[in-house]
Scaffold this active site. Structure first.
Site, PDB file in Angstrom:
ATOM      1  N   GLU A 101       0.839  -1.203   0.000  1.00 20.70           N
ATOM      2  CA  GLU A 101       0.000   0.000   0.000  1.00 20.70           C
ATOM      3  C   GLU A 101       0.873   1.252   0.000  1.00 20.70           C
ATOM      4  O   GLU A 101       0.628   2.215  -0.730  1.00 20.70           O
ATOM      5  CB  GLU A 101      -0.894   0.046   1.256  1.00 20.70           C
ATOM      6  CG  GLU A 101      -1.886  -1.089   1.384  1.00 20.70           C
ATOM      7  CD  GLU A 101      -1.321  -2.312   2.112  1.00 20.70           C
ATOM      8  OE1 GLU A 101      -0.134  -2.649   1.907  1.00 20.70           O
ATOM      9  OE2 GLU A 101      -2.078  -2.930   2.870  1.00 20.70           O
ATOM     10  N   GLY A 137      26.967 -26.974   7.208  1.00 16.68           N
ATOM     11  CA  GLY A 137      27.462 -28.078   6.394  1.00 16.68           C
ATOM     12  C   GLY A 137      26.376 -29.136   6.250  1.00 16.68           C
ATOM     13  O   GLY A 137      25.257 -28.993   6.765  1.00 16.68           O
TER      14      GLY A 137
HETATM   15  N1  LIG Z   1      28.757 -25.322   0.533  1.00 16.52           N
HETATM   16  C1  LIG Z   1      28.189 -24.757   1.583  1.00 16.52           C
HETATM   17  O1  LIG Z   1      27.181 -24.045   1.453  1.00 16.52           O
HETATM   18  C2  LIG Z   1      28.746 -25.023   2.950  1.00 16.52           C
HETATM   19  C3  LIG Z   1      28.276 -24.301   4.056  1.00 16.52           C
HETATM   20  C4  LIG Z   1      28.814 -24.600   5.306  1.00 16.52           C
HETATM   21  C5  LIG Z   1      29.774 -25.595   5.417  1.00 16.52           C
HETATM   22  N2  LIG Z   1      30.212 -26.244   4.311  1.00 16.52           N
HETATM   23  C6  LIG Z   1      31.228 -27.305   4.385  1.00 16.52           C
HETATM   24  O2  LIG Z   1      30.701 -28.329   5.201  1.00 16.52           O
HETATM   25  C7  LIG Z   1      31.782 -28.971   5.869  1.00 16.52           C
HETATM   26  C8  LIG Z   1      31.422 -29.078   7.351  1.00 16.52           C
HETATM   27  O3  LIG Z   1      30.292 -29.888   7.401  1.00 16.52           O
HETATM   28  P1  LIG Z   1      29.711 -30.469   8.752  1.00 16.52           P
HETATM   29  O4  LIG Z   1      28.552 -31.287   8.317  1.00 16.52           O
HETATM   30  O5  LIG Z   1      30.790 -31.058   9.536  1.00 16.52           O
HETATM   31  O6  LIG Z   1      29.290 -29.124   9.518  1.00 16.52           O
HETATM   32  P2  LIG Z   1      27.911 -28.568  10.119  1.00 16.52           P
HETATM   33  O7  LIG Z   1      26.758 -29.267   9.535  1.00 16.52           O
HETATM   34  O8  LIG Z   1      27.985 -27.101   9.981  1.00 16.52           O
HETATM   35  O9  LIG Z   1      28.039 -28.926  11.651  1.00 16.52           O
HETATM   36  C9  LIG Z   1      27.738 -30.206  12.068  1.00 16.52           C
HETATM   37  C10 LIG Z   1      27.802 -30.288  13.567  1.00 16.52           C
HETATM   38  O10 LIG Z   1      26.727 -29.572  14.148  1.00 16.52           O
HETATM   39  C11 LIG Z   1      26.518 -30.093  15.441  1.00 16.52           C
HETATM   40  N3  LIG Z   1      25.114 -30.313  15.745  1.00 16.52           N
HETATM   41  C12 LIG Z   1      24.474 -29.869  16.844  1.00 16.52           C
HETATM   42  N4  LIG Z   1      23.222 -30.280  16.867  1.00 16.52           N
HETATM   43  C13 LIG Z   1      23.038 -31.013  15.760  1.00 16.52           C
HETATM   44  C14 LIG Z   1      21.929 -31.728  15.235  1.00 16.52           C
HETATM   45  N5  LIG Z   1      20.742 -31.744  15.854  1.00 16.52           N
HETATM   46  N6  LIG Z   1      22.099 -32.408  14.091  1.00 16.52           N
HETATM   47  C15 LIG Z   1      23.283 -32.388  13.451  1.00 16.52           C
HETATM   48  N7  LIG Z   1      24.356 -31.731  13.899  1.00 16.52           N
HETATM   49  C16 LIG Z   1      24.245 -31.033  15.043  1.00 16.52           C
HETATM   50  C17 LIG Z   1      27.217 -31.438  15.474  1.00 16.52           C
HETATM   51  O11 LIG Z   1      28.334 -31.278  16.288  1.00 16.52           O
HETATM   52  P3  LIG Z   1      28.461 -32.092  17.644  1.00 16.52           P
HETATM   53  O12 LIG Z   1      29.047 -33.413  17.251  1.00 16.52           O
HETATM   54  O13 LIG Z   1      29.335 -31.295  18.495  1.00 16.52           O
HETATM   55  O14 LIG Z   1      27.088 -32.285  18.159  1.00 16.52           O
HETATM   56  C18 LIG Z   1      27.622 -31.678  14.049  1.00 16.52           C
HETATM   57  O15 LIG Z   1      28.795 -32.430  13.904  1.00 16.52           O
HETATM   58  C19 LIG Z   1      33.009 -28.158   5.618  1.00 16.52           C
HETATM   59  O16 LIG Z   1      33.799 -28.798   4.623  1.00 16.52           O
HETATM   60  C20 LIG Z   1      32.487 -26.858   5.073  1.00 16.52           C
HETATM   61  O17 LIG Z   1      33.356 -26.258   4.152  1.00 16.52           O
HETATM   62  C21 LIG Z   1      29.722 -25.987   3.079  1.00 16.52           C
END
Ligand SMILES: NC(=O)c1ccc[n+]([C@@H]2O[C@H](COP(=O)([O-])OP(=O)(O)OC[C@H]3O[C@@H](n4cnc5c(N)ncnc54)[C@H](OP(=O)(O)O)[C@@H]3O)[C@@H](O)[C@H]2O)c1
Length: 391
Positions: A69, A330
């Site tokens: 609006e 991630g």
């Molecule tokens: N391309 C993109 O858009 C992008 C963006 C971000 C990251 N990345 C890449 O992703 C990679 C990292 O991936 P990632 O999977 O390790 O990182 P993430 O998904 O950012 O973090 C995962 C962590 O979050 C914690 N977490 C807490 N509560 C959770 C839940 N309910 N469910 C799942 N996780 C939970 C866990 O740690 P705890 O074990 O301590 O609980 C888990 O290990 C890197 O290589 C990075 O470069 C890419």
């Protein structure tokens, strides 16, 4: 359809219900072009009529910014057509009557001095439904309700946001954004983009803008440990309240020297919240160190695999006042949020990068019901935007 004339005192010519219906339908289609920028708000279009002709159109274009609006009334003033010739403001949704991120539209309409408002649908929120119309009528305006812009067509995301169950257990609107390689991996091969960057500069600029239009950015500890992101908004000009940065970090592993605590000049950096499992830090020393580094540390309940319970996390985000949240994590955290059904909207950048490392979310994308899907390009990247669970 019979032509039905709507006689309103003082208009230069009667309004025709059939053409108003057609105009409302057209405005609704045009307003939908902004659906991913305004969600969970409704897509709204408005027009100002003079002598049966549209002299200006306006839209709600960006979440938290001016409503249709106000946009249409400004465009009408700029059109040069004098106010005395304005017959009606036509708007696809009942004008809001309460202060939100912007002042109530009823105030702007009353201040504009227009005498007639045609409304295409009621507000679905029982707390607001009919109130805007009442206010305008009480101020002496003629208000015609045509119900020709059903929200099922213009704004399914707004209906989902106002769903009874969602109002009963509120949680923020969550936009999951990620960049992936051609095979769907979120981490590129080590030889590409310093082993970290998949999307091009245009896509990164878009993400910067998206960050400035949310209340909070959520990431996982995996991303903090591997990428050490700052999650700031660049450039900071004009940003009064940069989004909070939230790390889901079950065991409080966030380093105290993480770049989250060191914004660079010219960046707008919101407060840092580290959310961990209650009792994860027996001695309290990690929490104390992170607090001294500048974080606010919170404890929440876990799930059955000892991660944070995402229902608790989303309820906590809501209690912090965060309504539109960007999930930049991630594959681990993204998959958990997607599986839990807590992602409302996705934006996926696919860069021209073959291969990659880690889990792929490609099969998840193929299997999901993506609604209101939009495919576009940004430089060399393909961009997919869609809603989830809105119908
Ligand atoms: N391309 C993109 O858009 C992008 C963006 C971000 C990251 N990345 C890449 O992703 C990679 C990292 O991936 P990632 O999977 O390790 O990182 P993430 O998904 O950012 O973090 C995962 C962590 O979050 C914690 N977490 C807490 N509560 C959770 C839940 N309910 N469910 C799942 N996780 C939970 C866990 O740690 P705890 O074990 O301590 O609980 C888990 O290990 C890197 O290589 C990075 O470069 C890419």
């Amino acid at each position: 359809m019979l032509r039905k004339e709507l006689h309103v005192a003082g208009l230069t010519q009667p309004l025709d219900a059939q053409s108003l219906g057609a105009l409302l339908a057209e405005l609704g289609v045009e307003a939908r072009a902004h659906r991913f920028e305004v969600a969970p708000n409704p897509c709204v279009g408005a027009a100002v009529l003079a002598a049966g002709e549209v002299v200006a159109r306006g839209y709600h274009r960006v979440w938290g910014q001016e409503h249709a609006e106000v946009d249409a009334l400004r465009a009408a003033r700029e059109s040069g057509v004098p106010l005395e010739r304005w017959d009606a403001l036509v708007v696809t949704l009942e004008p809001c009557s309460s202060q939100g991120k912007t002042p109530p539209c009823t105030e702007a309409i009353l201040a504009a001095g227009i005498g007639c408002v045609v409304v295409g649908s009621f507000d679905p929120d029982p707390r607001h439904r009919g109130k805007g119309i009442e206010q305008l009528r009480a101020a002496g305006l003629e208000v015609i309700v045509l119900e020709a812009s059903p929200l099922e067509n213009t704004s399914p995301q707004f209906l989902s946001w106002n769903d009874f169950e969602r109002r009963r257990r509120p949680r923020p609107w969550i936009i999951a954004k990620w960049a992936q390689t051609l095979t769907g991996q979120l981490t590129p091969p080590k030889s590409v983009g310093e082993g970290r960057w998949i999307s091009g500069s245009g896509s990164q600029a878009e993400v910067g803008l998206l960050r400035s239009r949310v209340d909070a950015i959520v990431t996982g500890i995996g991303t903090v440990l591997s990428d050490d992101p700052r999650l700031t908004v660049r450039p900071s000009a004009g940003i009064t309240a940069p989004p909070a940065r939230v790390v889901l970090d079950t065991a409080l592993r966030t380093p105290t020297d993480a770049r989250l605590f060191h914004a660079e000049p010219g960046e707008a950096a919101g407060p840092v919240h580290v959310v961990s499992l209650t009792g994860a830090d027996f001695s309290g020393s990690r929490a104390l160190a992170l607090t001294e580094a500048g974080a606010q540390v919170h404890g929440l309940r876990g799930d059955d695999v000892h991660h944070l319970n995402l229902r608790e996390v989303t309820a906590w985000l809501w209690r912090q006042g965060f309504r539109r949240v960007l999930l930049e994590a991630g594959p681990t955290l993204l998959a958990s949020f997607l599986d839990a059904g807590f992602v409302d909207q996705v934006r996926v950048y696919t860069g021209p990068v073959p291969g990659g490392r880690g889990e792929s979310l490609g099969s998840w994308l193929v299997a999901s019901a993506l609604e209101e899907r939009l495919d576009r390009e940004c430089g060399e990247d393909q961009v997919l935007e869609a809603f989830l669970h809105v119908r």
